[in-house]
Design an enzyme around this catalytic site. Structure first.
Site, PDB file in Angstrom:
ATOM      1  N   ASP A  15       2.259   1.479  -2.811  1.00 24.25           N
ATOM      2  CA  ASP A  15       2.880   1.220  -1.514  1.00 24.25           C
ATOM      3  C   ASP A  15       4.199   1.992  -1.478  1.00 24.25           C
ATOM      4  O   ASP A  15       4.624   2.617  -2.451  1.00 24.25           O
ATOM      5  CB  ASP A  15       3.065  -0.292  -1.275  1.00 24.25           C
ATOM      6  CG  ASP A  15       3.206  -0.615   0.218  1.00 24.25           C
ATOM      7  OD1 ASP A  15       3.459   0.308   1.019  1.00 24.25           O
ATOM      8  OD2 ASP A  15       3.090  -1.799   0.603  1.00 24.25           O
TER       9      ASP A  15
ATOM     10  N   GLU B  45       6.925  -6.602   8.680  1.00 24.32           N
ATOM     11  CA  GLU B  45       7.391  -6.624   7.286  1.00 24.32           C
ATOM     12  C   GLU B  45       8.733  -7.360   7.141  1.00 24.32           C
ATOM     13  O   GLU B  45       9.022  -8.305   7.880  1.00 24.32           O
ATOM     14  CB  GLU B  45       7.469  -5.209   6.718  1.00 24.32           C
ATOM     15  CG  GLU B  45       6.111  -4.503   6.723  1.00 24.32           C
ATOM     16  CD  GLU B  45       6.125  -3.198   5.971  1.00 24.32           C
ATOM     17  OE1 GLU B  45       6.474  -3.192   4.781  1.00 24.32           O
ATOM     18  OE2 GLU B  45       5.768  -2.173   6.571  1.00 24.32           O
TER      19      GLU B  45
HETATM   20  C1  BGC Z   1       3.585  -1.409   3.893  1.00 24.28           C
HETATM   21  C2  BGC Z   1       2.139  -0.987   3.884  1.00 24.28           C
HETATM   22  C3  BGC Z   1       1.946   0.249   4.727  1.00 24.28           C
HETATM   23  C4  BGC Z   1       2.868   1.340   4.226  1.00 24.28           C
HETATM   24  C5  BGC Z   1       2.724   2.657   4.983  1.00 24.28           C
HETATM   25  C6  BGC Z   1       4.527  -0.248   3.607  1.00 24.28           C
HETATM   26  O1  BGC Z   1       5.834  -0.597   3.846  1.00 24.28           O
HETATM   27  O2  BGC Z   1       3.777  -2.435   2.962  1.00 24.28           O
HETATM   28  O3  BGC Z   1       1.337  -2.045   4.353  1.00 24.28           O
HETATM   29  O4  BGC Z   1       0.622   0.653   4.707  1.00 24.28           O
HETATM   30  O5  BGC Z   1       4.205   0.892   4.358  1.00 24.28           O
HETATM   31  O6  BGC Z   1       3.246   2.574   6.253  1.00 24.28           O
END
Ligand code: BGC
Length: 747
Positions: A308, A518
């Site tokens: 990630d 997030e």
């Molecule tokens: C998230 C992921 C995401 C990635 C790319 C990260 O911050 O946890 O779920 O796919 O970013 O955008």
């Protein structure tokens, strides 16, 4: 049997086929080509394939609402030719239109083709989590928690299908979705990205979504690839905040967190993204046991693992399990990470090259990672054609997709309370619409809509309807008064609003959450802000019927509102057609059929889920939800009868059939979700109160009866035993469907 059930059954049998049949196995020739390619690659070219950078790294200017994004051709060439980058992701920073996507992807793939020795295509990845979120005008469906509220696998498949078509039409073939983390911690700001709290529900919906995504005939089977995330255990932070530690025994992990991923792998997904947090002190990206022993050894995953965002670096900068950035890279790659979402520099590439030259990172491991990445690219057909398929453009955002979206949104809305049949509302009434979520599209869509946070209201398509606009269309504008009343957490001109309430027949109060994504969505209290609760009380005092519509990403506690409201509807981010769906349901054009995919808590600390343990029962430690998992009302009524078992005994490898009759005893057509729960009455490990092990959504005309059947096998009866292995134990089981129950014995 009606068409609706036929579709469901077709999908399920298709899924079963996918479990046994669909695979992206390379042919012998492909395998030989791949080995030959790897034998020609330099260490640097291999390190590049393992590197993923964001488009930001190769851009001149960011896209904003007033400024167009500009790619930096020189930086692109540097990334592809000098650093041999194998993957690029995301937008910088708002959705592009489809033609601009074609321009970008074409430039990238042209660079890979014309400016590199080996002409390896780039795999472009994006978070197309509820449709092609970063393409302007795309069909944006309910978010996963909303989709889970439909309990409709056919719709989950449709969302996968349409996402593949529309992201594919944009030239992007790799989607960082589905989220197969279980939503068992309602504070977690990513709850809405999950299919809810239950293993079985997540397996069924996730499997159907993957099947749809990867088998769409227009895009080409295997061309569009899903990514299972976030492997594994990310969604259960003890304190509910994003990217904070989970504490979970191996048994719990195997019982709850792993099975949805296992289902995703069986459904054919070939990429996995790693848990950004940590479990029991071991960061996801450093966990060799989970990334290699379990994922490869047990779950037989043969695709590639991507980190990630920046999480390999964080092993040093945040978690301090590595004492240098280079050690962090060594640790992660040796744990089993194949590709690093670095994502804004070439440090990972440099570390891999240096580590290999120093003999600290074995070449076999680099070759293994590269082979996995290239095998996926090959299986997706990117070596044959990695360029946008212009033909797909005519299938982008079609009327049919909008219709499917409205259907999904409608089925995602859950009616939680309906005192004295307050709903559906008569179209002749005067309504006062109010509240912070009444006139915004962002609140219906949530994060990953046009932008990462999804909260740039001005960028939303003006032709789509907010709840207010949909109500104004549903009845006449003159029957509707509107005042926002309050913001999400601040009181406003309440006295004026109360006057408007008094001069109307009914108040539609729209509450909930703003869009977030997030970590910015962290909260410290699950209760709806005071301003919203107080506003509901003031409006109730106006003496009119109070209908509360909640649009939110997690079940915000609202016990005081649950007491006073005459009706309550909840939408877990129902998407771009959410406004229309809500208006159709409020005024009875449609009949609610959504059911909760999570337990709706009554108290902020009352987070006991539906499959609680005996020790957590209501008379012990208090399972007192506001509304139970699986709950949702309808404008019609259903009666269940004739629960029958084909046998009252089952052998370990046998099966038994449960049938039940369901009748629509009301006066409206409706769709009901028939839910089959099992309870293992005694076990060597304490067994859950009940677990859902089968469901079917059936459509019934007034007076109509249907028989629904479920097959129970060992898979439904097994659990993770004392030795942390999946076992079955002889003994008594209880079957429950609605109010009916029966028992059988596993011999
Ligand atoms: C998230 C992921 C995401 C990635 C790319 C990260 O911050 O946890 O779920 O796919 O970013 O955008």
């Amino acid at each position: 049997m009606n068409t609706f059930r036929n579709i469901t059954l077709t999908v399920i049998s298709a899924l079963l086929m996918s479990v046994c049949g669909y695979s992206q196995q390379l042919t012998k020739e492909q395998e030989a080509k791949l080995n030959d390619l790897i034998s020609k690659m330099t260490l640097e070219e291999k390190a590049g394939q393992m590197t993923q950078i964001t488009i930001q790294t190769i851009s001149k200017t960011q896209g904003t609402k007033d400024q167009k994004h500009v790619l930096d051709d020189a930086k692109l060439e540097e990334a592809i030719s000098k650093y041999h980058v194998g993957s690029i992701l995301n937008v910088f920073d708002v959705a592009h239109d489809i033609d601009y996507w074609h321009e970008i992807i074409t430039k990238i793939q042209t660079a890979a083709k014309d400016k590199t020795r080996l002409k390896i295509p780039v795999i472009y990845g994006i978070d197309a989590i509820h449709g092609a979120t970063y393409t302007k005008g795309a069909t944006l469906f309910p978010q996963a928690l909303g989709l889970a509220s439909t309990w409709n696998t056919a719709l989950a498949k449709t969302v996968g299908d349409v996402t593949a078509i529309e992201a594919g039409a944009s030239g992007i073939y790799w989607n960082f979705n589905p989220v197969l983390d279980l939503g068992r911690q309602p504070l977690w700001p990513r709850l809405w990205e999950t299919y809810g709290e239950d293993v079985y529900l997540a397996q069924q919906l996730g499997g159907a979504y993957i099947y749809g995504s990867q088998n769409n005939p227009l895009v080409g089977p295997g061309k569009f690839m899903t990514c299972l995330k976030h492997y594994v255990g990310y969604s259960f932070p003890l304190n509910g905040l994003d990217r904070t530690p989970a504490y979970m025994s191996e048994r719990t992990l195997r019982e709850y967190s792993l099975p949805p991923f296992e289902a995703g792998i069986k459904a054919g997904s070939k990429t996995v993204m790693v848990n950004s947090g940590e479990i029991d002190g071991i960061p996801g990206h450093a966990n060799h046991f989970l990334l290699t022993e379990v994922l490869r050894g047990e779950l037989k995953f043969d695709g590639f693992v991507v980190s990630d965002w920046e999480d390999i670096k964080r092993l040093y900068t945040r978690d301090r399990v590595a004492d240098s950035p280079k050690e962090a890279v060594r640790l992660a790659v040796m744990a089993g990470v194949d590709m690093s979402m670095v994502p804004t520099d070439y440090s990972f590439y440099e570390c891999v090259v240096e580590l290999a030259k120093e003999g600290k990172l074995p070449m076999w491991r680099i070759d293994e990672a590269v082979k996995r990445i290239l095998a996926v690219k090959m299986g997706m057909g990117l070596f044959e054609n990695a360029f946008p398929n212009k033909e797909l453009k005519k299938h982008f955002a079609t009327e049919e997709h909008t219709r499917q979206n409205l259907e999904a949104a409608t089925e995602s809305i859950i009616l939680l309370k309906n005192k004295d049949n307050t709903l559906p509302l008569s179209k002749k009434q005067k309504v006062f619409v109010t509240g912070p979520t009444a006139n915004m599209l962002s609140v219906l869509n949530g994060g990953w809509t046009i932008t990462w946070q999804g909260n740039e209201e001005v960028l939303y398509p003006q032709e789509k309807h907010t709840i207010l606009e949909a109500i104004q269309t549903e009845i006449t504008k003159t029957q509707v008064t509107y005042a926002e009343g309050i913001s999400f957490d601040k009181e406003g001109k309440i006295d004026d609003a109360v006057k408007l309430a008094k001069s109307s027949d009914v108040v539609i109060l729209c509450l909930g959450e703003p869009a977030y994504c997030e970590t910015p969505g962290n909260i410290y209290d699950l209760t709806l802000p005071d301003a919203q609760i107080n506003y509901a009380k003031k409006l109730k005092a106006a003496g009119k019927k109070l209908v509360v519509v909640l649009v939110q990403g997690r079940p915000r506690v609202m016990n005081e509102i649950a007491e006073i409201a005459d009706a309550i509807m909840v939408g877990f981010l129902p998407g771009m057609e959410g406004g229309r769906a809500i208006a159709d349901l409020l005024f009875g054009d449609e009949n609610p059929s959504g059911k909760l995919p999570v337990t709706y808590p009554k108290y902020p600390n009352g987070i006991t889920l539906y499959d609680y343990k005996p020790i957590e029962s209501a008379d012990q430690n208090g399972y007192k939800p506001q509304y139970e998992f699986g709950f949702g009302l309808s404008y019609t009524t259903y009666t269940y009868s004739n629960l029958k078992l084909s046998s009252y005994e089952i052998s370990e490898n046998g099966s038994l059939t449960v049938t039940v009759d369901i009748k629509n005893t009301g006066s409206r057509k409706g769709k009901e979700i028939v839910q089959l729960y099992l309870t293992d009455l005694f076990g060597s490990v304490s067994r859950p109160n009940k677990q859902i092990k089968g469901f079917d959504k059936v459509e019934l005309a007034p007076g109509e009866t249907k028989t629904v059947s479920f097959t129970i096998t060992k898979d439904h009866l097994s659990f993770i035993g004392l030795e942390n292995k999946r076992i079955t134990e002889p003994g008594k089981f209880k079957v429950k469907v609605a109010g009916l129950e029966s028992e059988f014995i596993l011999k």
